[in-house]
Design a protein around this motif. Structure first.
Motif, PDB file in Angstrom:
ATOM      1  N   LEU A 335      -4.252  -8.581   7.226  1.00 30.06           N
ATOM      2  CA  LEU A 335      -5.423  -8.172   6.393  1.00 30.06           C
ATOM      3  C   LEU A 335      -4.358  -7.471   5.615  1.00 30.06           C
ATOM      4  O   LEU A 335      -4.631  -7.751   4.223  1.00 30.06           O
ATOM      5  CB  LEU A 335      -6.444  -7.801   6.940  1.00 30.06           C
ATOM      6  N   VAL A 336      -3.789  -6.353   5.973  1.00 32.14           N
ATOM      7  CA  VAL A 336      -3.006  -5.485   5.175  1.00 32.14           C
ATOM      8  C   VAL A 336      -1.753  -6.132   4.297  1.00 32.14           C
ATOM      9  O   VAL A 336      -1.455  -5.838   3.443  1.00 32.14           O
ATOM     10  CB  VAL A 336      -2.585  -4.300   5.910  1.00 32.14           C
ATOM     11  N   SER A 337      -0.914  -6.612   5.260  1.00 26.43           N
ATOM     12  CA  SER A 337       0.336  -7.369   4.950  1.00 26.43           C
ATOM     13  C   SER A 337       0.340  -8.682   3.761  1.00 26.43           C
ATOM     14  O   SER A 337       0.941  -8.552   2.874  1.00 26.43           O
ATOM     15  CB  SER A 337       0.858  -8.177   6.036  1.00 26.43           C
ATOM     16  N   GLU A 338      -1.122  -9.287   3.752  1.00 21.89           N
ATOM     17  CA  GLU A 338      -1.431 -10.315   2.886  1.00 21.89           C
ATOM     18  C   GLU A 338      -1.720  -9.494   1.694  1.00 21.89           C
ATOM     19  O   GLU A 338      -1.561  -9.856   0.425  1.00 21.89           O
ATOM     20  CB  GLU A 338      -2.623 -10.993   3.183  1.00 21.89           C
ATOM     21  N   MET A 339      -2.469  -8.274   1.759  1.00 20.13           N
ATOM     22  CA  MET A 339      -2.849  -7.403   0.668  1.00 20.13           C
ATOM     23  C   MET A 339      -1.666  -6.846  -0.237  1.00 20.13           C
ATOM     24  O   MET A 339      -1.630  -6.935  -1.469  1.00 20.13           O
ATOM     25  CB  MET A 339      -3.703  -6.380   1.098  1.00 20.13           C
ATOM     26  N   LEU A 340      -0.789  -6.570   0.507  1.00 24.98           N
ATOM     27  CA  LEU A 340       0.530  -5.976   0.092  1.00 24.98           C
ATOM     28  C   LEU A 340       1.291  -6.779  -0.629  1.00 24.98           C
ATOM     29  O   LEU A 340       1.967  -6.804  -1.969  1.00 24.98           O
ATOM     30  CB  LEU A 340       1.556  -5.252   1.045  1.00 24.98           C
ATOM     31  N   GLU A 341       1.443  -8.060  -0.300  1.00 24.20           N
ATOM     32  CA  GLU A 341       2.288  -9.261  -0.634  1.00 24.20           C
ATOM     33  C   GLU A 341       1.575  -9.574  -1.861  1.00 24.20           C
ATOM     34  O   GLU A 341       2.286  -9.723  -3.126  1.00 24.20           O
ATOM     35  CB  GLU A 341       2.162 -10.532   0.207  1.00 24.20           C
ATOM     36  N   LYS A 342       0.130  -9.515  -2.371  1.00 23.35           N
ATOM     37  CA  LYS A 342      -0.468 -10.086  -3.319  1.00 23.35           C
ATOM     38  C   LYS A 342      -0.320  -8.950  -4.473  1.00 23.35           C
ATOM     39  O   LYS A 342      -0.040  -9.231  -5.624  1.00 23.35           O
ATOM     40  CB  LYS A 342      -2.054 -10.310  -3.180  1.00 23.35           C
ATOM     41  N   ALA A 343      -0.289  -7.834  -4.237  1.00 24.58           N
ATOM     42  CA  ALA A 343      -0.342  -6.626  -4.933  1.00 24.58           C
ATOM     43  C   ALA A 343       1.170  -6.528  -5.640  1.00 24.58           C
ATOM     44  O   ALA A 343       1.264  -6.342  -6.707  1.00 24.58           O
ATOM     45  CB  ALA A 343      -0.476  -5.359  -4.305  1.00 24.58           C
ATOM     46  N   LEU A 344       2.448  -6.905  -4.682  1.00 23.70           N
ATOM     47  CA  LEU A 344       3.566  -6.705  -5.224  1.00 23.70           C
ATOM     48  C   LEU A 344       4.080  -7.869  -6.370  1.00 23.70           C
ATOM     49  O   LEU A 344       4.899  -7.628  -6.981  1.00 23.70           O
ATOM     50  CB  LEU A 344       4.599  -6.744  -3.754  1.00 23.70           C
ATOM     51  N   GLU A 345       3.143  -8.938  -6.146  1.00 19.06           N
ATOM     52  CA  GLU A 345       3.238  -9.895  -7.411  1.00 19.06           C
ATOM     53  C   GLU A 345       3.091  -9.490  -8.609  1.00 19.06           C
ATOM     54  O   GLU A 345       3.578 -10.000  -9.443  1.00 19.06           O
ATOM     55  CB  GLU A 345       2.457 -11.070  -6.910  1.00 19.06           C
ATOM     56  N   ARG A 346       2.401  -8.359  -8.577  1.00 15.68           N
ATOM     57  CA  ARG A 346       1.805  -7.606 -10.101  1.00 15.68           C
ATOM     58  C   ARG A 346       2.607  -6.689 -10.414  1.00 15.68           C
ATOM     59  O   ARG A 346       2.572  -5.982 -11.725  1.00 15.68           O
ATOM     60  CB  ARG A 346       0.381  -7.213  -9.967  1.00 15.68           C
ATOM     61  N   LEU A 347       3.706  -6.200  -9.810  1.00 12.30           N
ATOM     62  CA  LEU A 347       4.439  -4.996  -9.629  1.00 12.30           C
ATOM     63  C   LEU A 347       5.591  -5.460 -10.738  1.00 12.30           C
ATOM     64  O   LEU A 347       6.473  -6.171 -10.276  1.00 12.30           O
ATOM     65  CB  LEU A 347       4.917  -4.284  -8.374  1.00 12.30           C
ATOM     66  N   PRO A 348       5.968  -4.650 -11.735  1.00  9.55           N
ATOM     67  CA  PRO A 348       6.944  -5.185 -12.516  1.00  9.55           C
ATOM     68  C   PRO A 348       8.224  -4.839 -11.825  1.00  9.55           C
ATOM     69  O   PRO A 348       8.365  -3.652 -10.829  1.00  9.55           O
ATOM     70  CB  PRO A 348       6.718  -4.297 -13.743  1.00  9.55           C
ATOM     71  N   GLU A 349       9.654  -5.302 -12.130  1.00  6.56           N
ATOM     72  CA  GLU A 349      10.822  -4.946 -11.406  1.00  6.56           C
ATOM     73  C   GLU A 349      11.145  -3.544 -11.801  1.00  6.56           C
ATOM     74  O   GLU A 349      11.644  -2.826 -10.647  1.00  6.56           O
ATOM     75  CB  GLU A 349      12.073  -5.824 -11.961  1.00  6.56           C
ATOM     76  N   ALA A 350      10.914  -3.002 -12.683  1.00  7.81           N
ATOM     77  CA  ALA A 350      11.386  -1.612 -13.136  1.00  7.81           C
ATOM     78  C   ALA A 350      10.163  -0.854 -13.077  1.00  7.81           C
ATOM     79  O   ALA A 350       9.240  -0.855 -13.773  1.00  7.81           O
ATOM     80  CB  ALA A 350      11.822  -1.246 -14.478  1.00  7.81           C
ATOM     81  N   HIS A 351      10.250   0.067 -11.920  1.00  7.25           N
ATOM     82  CA  HIS A 351       9.041   0.951 -11.556  1.00  7.25           C
ATOM     83  C   HIS A 351       9.453   2.274 -10.876  1.00  7.25           C
ATOM     84  O   HIS A 351      10.563   2.257 -10.395  1.00  7.25           O
ATOM     85  CB  HIS A 351       8.060   0.283 -10.739  1.00  7.25           C
ATOM     86  N   GLN A 352       8.375   2.849 -10.573  1.00  4.63           N
ATOM     87  CA  GLN A 352       8.617   4.228  -9.826  1.00  4.63           C
ATOM     88  C   GLN A 352       7.330   4.387  -9.019  1.00  4.63           C
ATOM     89  O   GLN A 352       6.529   5.503  -9.157  1.00  4.63           O
ATOM     90  CB  GLN A 352       8.977   5.446 -10.807  1.00  4.63           C
ATOM     91  N   LEU A 353       6.802   3.603  -8.093  1.00  5.40           N
ATOM     92  CA  LEU A 353       5.623   3.415  -7.699  1.00  5.40           C
ATOM     93  C   LEU A 353       5.747   4.411  -6.479  1.00  5.40           C
ATOM     94  O   LEU A 353       6.566   4.228  -5.417  1.00  5.40           O
ATOM     95  CB  LEU A 353       5.301   2.118  -7.357  1.00  5.40           C
ATOM     96  N   LEU A 354       4.418   5.057  -6.162  1.00  7.68           N
ATOM     97  CA  LEU A 354       4.050   5.716  -4.978  1.00  7.68           C
ATOM     98  C   LEU A 354       2.909   4.908  -4.387  1.00  7.68           C
ATOM     99  O   LEU A 354       1.753   4.842  -4.881  1.00  7.68           O
ATOM    100  CB  LEU A 354       4.062   7.325  -5.137  1.00  7.68           C
ATOM    101  N   MET A 355       2.880   4.541  -3.127  1.00  5.69           N
ATOM    102  CA  MET A 355       1.930   3.962  -2.259  1.00  5.69           C
ATOM    103  C   MET A 355       1.268   4.935  -1.478  1.00  5.69           C
ATOM    104  O   MET A 355       1.897   5.272  -0.555  1.00  5.69           O
ATOM    105  CB  MET A 355       2.350   2.640  -1.553  1.00  5.69           C
TER     106      MET A 355
END
Length: 451
Positions: A335-355
Motif C-alpha cells: 500500500l505504501v510502496s505503490e503510493m511512493l512509486e506513484k508520487a515519485l512519478e510527479r517529482l522533477p529530477e532536480a529537487h531537494q525533497l524531504l519526506m
C-alpha cells in the motif's frame, strides 16, 4: 402665526423636491421653520395634492382605532402616522391615544357638535379595581395566569431551539399575543419597555438588509455540503468580490443553524521498532517555500460495510495539495510502496525533497528507506507517540473524514472509492484553504506563473 394656503405648501414641496434648495432655505423665505417644510413633503409623498386640500376634520371611531393600531403595530412616529393618514395636526393622534388609555374605546366616539341639553347625564368612566375575593377579581386573575402560561410556553419553545432568548424573541412573542392580551401587560411580563417593543416590531416589518448575504452564505454552505466554516465562507465571498467581516458571517451562520462538522481520530500504524528510525528533520517546520520541497505521508483507516479500508496519501506542505494516494483492504507494505512509486512519478529530477512520516512500521522498512535514498530524498520521522510532529497530515485526515466519510451514504466499497476520488479532486482544485485564500492547485498555479 402665519397661515399658509394649499398653493403655498405645494409650491414649497415642489421647490424642495427639485433639489435646488434646502428645507432651511425654503423655510426662511416663507417665514417658517424647516420642520414644517419636511412635514409638508411627507404629507405630499403619502397623499399627493389631496394632503393640502381642506377637508372635514370629523373622524369616526373606527378611523381613530385604525390609526392608533397602525402606530402601535408598526412603531411609526406621530409625524409619520399623521402624514400616512392625512391628519393635519399630529397632536390630534396624541389626544386620541390619551382618551383611549384613560376612558376606553367609547371616548373615541365622535360627539355631536353644540351645547348638550340640560337633561343629558354627564359621567366619567373610571376603571374600578375589583374587590379582593370577588368574582371579577377571580376572573381577572385567571386571565393573568392564562396570559403568563401562553407567554412562557412560546418563550420556552424558542429557548429549546436556539438556547438563549433575545429582546427580539420576546418582542416576537408579545406581537403574536397582542390581539388576545393587552400589550401593556405583555411587555411588563416580558421585562422590556414598550418603546423598545414598538421599535423592534417596526424593524420586524421592514425588509431584512442581510437577506441577499444570507442567501449567498447558505448557497456556499450547501454547495460545499456543510464542509465550510465561517472563515472559508468569508474567503469564498471575498473571492466573489463581497468583503464581509468574519464575525458577521459567523453570526449569520449561527442564526441560520449552519455548522461545520466535527473531526474524528485516525488509524495508528506504530508497532514498535521493526527497522531503522530516521531523525525528525522536519522539526515541525511545516512551511515550504516552493512545491516539492517537503512532503508528508501517513495512513488512516475507514470502516464500511463491515470491512476496513486503509488510505495512504502524500501531501505537499507548500500548498496542502494531495500529490497522490493508494487505498486497500489491508495496511500492507505494498500500500505504501505503490503510493511512493506513484508520487515519485510527479517529482522533477532536480529537487531537494524531504519526506516526513510517523514511525509506522511501513516507513521503517529497508525497501522504503532505500527507495528514498536512491532518489536523493531526505527521510524524516516524527518522535515516538507525538502526533503533533505530523499534524498537517493529521489535520487532512480530520477534514476528509468530517467532510466526506461521516456525511455521505455509500452503496458499496466501489462506490466509496469513486466518491473518494471525486472528493480528493474537489479538495485539490476547488476547496479554499483558509491560509491560502484559494484552493491548493490555484495557489500552485499562481506561484508557478509568478516565478
Amino acid at each position: 402665526m402665519v397661515k399658509y394656503t394649499a398653493e403655498d405648501k405645494l409650491q414649497a414641496v415642489e421647490r424642495y423636491l427639485s433639489g435646488n434648495e434646502s428645507s432651511h432655505e425654503i423655510a426662511k423665505s416663507l417665514g417658517t421653520d424647516n420642520k414644517a417644510i419636511l412635514k409638508w413633503v411627507k404629507q405630499f409623498e403619502h397623499n399627493g395634492v389631496d394632503a393640502f386640500i381642506k377637508r372635514c376634520t370629523t373622524y369616526t371611531q373606527e378611523f381613530k382605532l385604525d390609526v392608533l393600531n397602525f402606530m402601535t403595530e408598526n412603531g411609526t412616529s406621530l409625524n409619520e402616522t399623521a402624514a400616512i393618514f392625512n391628519i393635519s395636526a399630529p397632536s390630534t393622534i396624541t389626544v386620541w391615544k390619551k382618551q383611549l388609555e384613560t376612558h376606553g374605546i367609547d371616548a373615541l366616539q365622535s360627539k355631536k357638535k353644540g351645547r348638550p341639553t340640560m337633561k343629558k347625564e354627564v359621567w366619567k368612566q373610571t376603571k374600578q379595581v375589583p374587590a379582593s375575593g370577588s368574582v371579577e377579581a377571580l376572573e381577572e386573575r385567571i386571565k393573568q395566569l392564562e396570559m403568563e402560561n401562553e407567554y412562557f410556553k412560546k418563550v420556552e419553545c424558542l429557548s429549546s431551539r436556539q438556547g438563549n432568548i433575545t429582546k427580539q424573541d420576546k418582542a416576537q412573542v408579545v406581537y403574536e399575543l397582542r390581539h388576545k392580551y393587552p400589550v401593556k401587560a405583555l411587555v411588563k411580563l416580558a421585562g422590556i419597555p414598550r418603546s423598545t417593543y414598538y421599535d423592534l416590531v417596526r424593524r420586524m416589518n421592514q425588509p431584512d438588509p442581510d437577506a441577499d448575504l444570507k442567501a449567498k452564505i447558505k448557497a456556499i454552505y450547501e454547495e460545499h455540503e456543510g464542509r465550510y466554516g465561517y472563515r472559508r465562507i468569508r474567503d469564498e465571498l471575498a473571492n466573489h468580490g463581497q468583503k464581509v467581516n468574519h464575525k458577521k458571517v459567523q453570526r449569520i451562520m449561527k442564526g441560520l443553524g449552519l455548522k461545520c462538522l466535527v473531526r474524528m481520530k485516525k488509524y495508528k500504524s506504530y508497532k514498535g521498532t521493526v527497522g531503522k528510525i530516521a531523525p525528525n528533520h522536519l522539526d515541525r517546520q511545516f512551511k515550504a517555500e516552493a512545491p516539492n520541497g517537503k512532503w508528508v505521508t501517513d495512513i488512516t483507516e475507514f470502516k464500511l460495510f463491515g470491512e476496513k479500508l486503509y488510505l495512504s496519501p502524500v501531501l505537499d506542505l507548500f500548498n496542502g495539495e494531495i500529490i497522490t494516494y493508494t487505498i486497500g483492504s489491508r495496511p500492507t507494505y505494498s500500500l505504501v510502496s505503490e503510493m511512493l512509486e506513484k508520487a515519485l512519478e510527479r517529482l522533477p529530477e532536480a529537487h531537494q525533497l524531504l519526506m516526513h512520516s510517523d514511525q509506522g512500521w511501513h516507513y521503517q522498512m529497508k525497501q522504503y528507506r532505500h527507495t528514498l535514498e536512491s532518489k536523493g530524498i531526505v527521510q524524516s520521522m516524527s518522535r515516538k507517540g507525538n502526533c503533533y510532529d505530523n499534524s498537517v497530515m493529521e489535520n487532512f485526515f480530520g477534514i476528509m473524514k468530517s467532510e466526506f466519510l461521516y456525511m455521505r451514504e455509500f452503496e458499496s466499497i466501489e462506490h466509496f472509492k469513486i466518491e473518494l476520488e471525486k472528493y480528493i479532486n474537489y479538495y485539490n482544485t476547488k476547496r479554499i484553504k483558509a491560509k491560502l485564500k484559494m484552493s491548493p492547485v490555484q495557489y500552485r498555479t499562481h506561484f508557478t506563473q509568478a516565478a
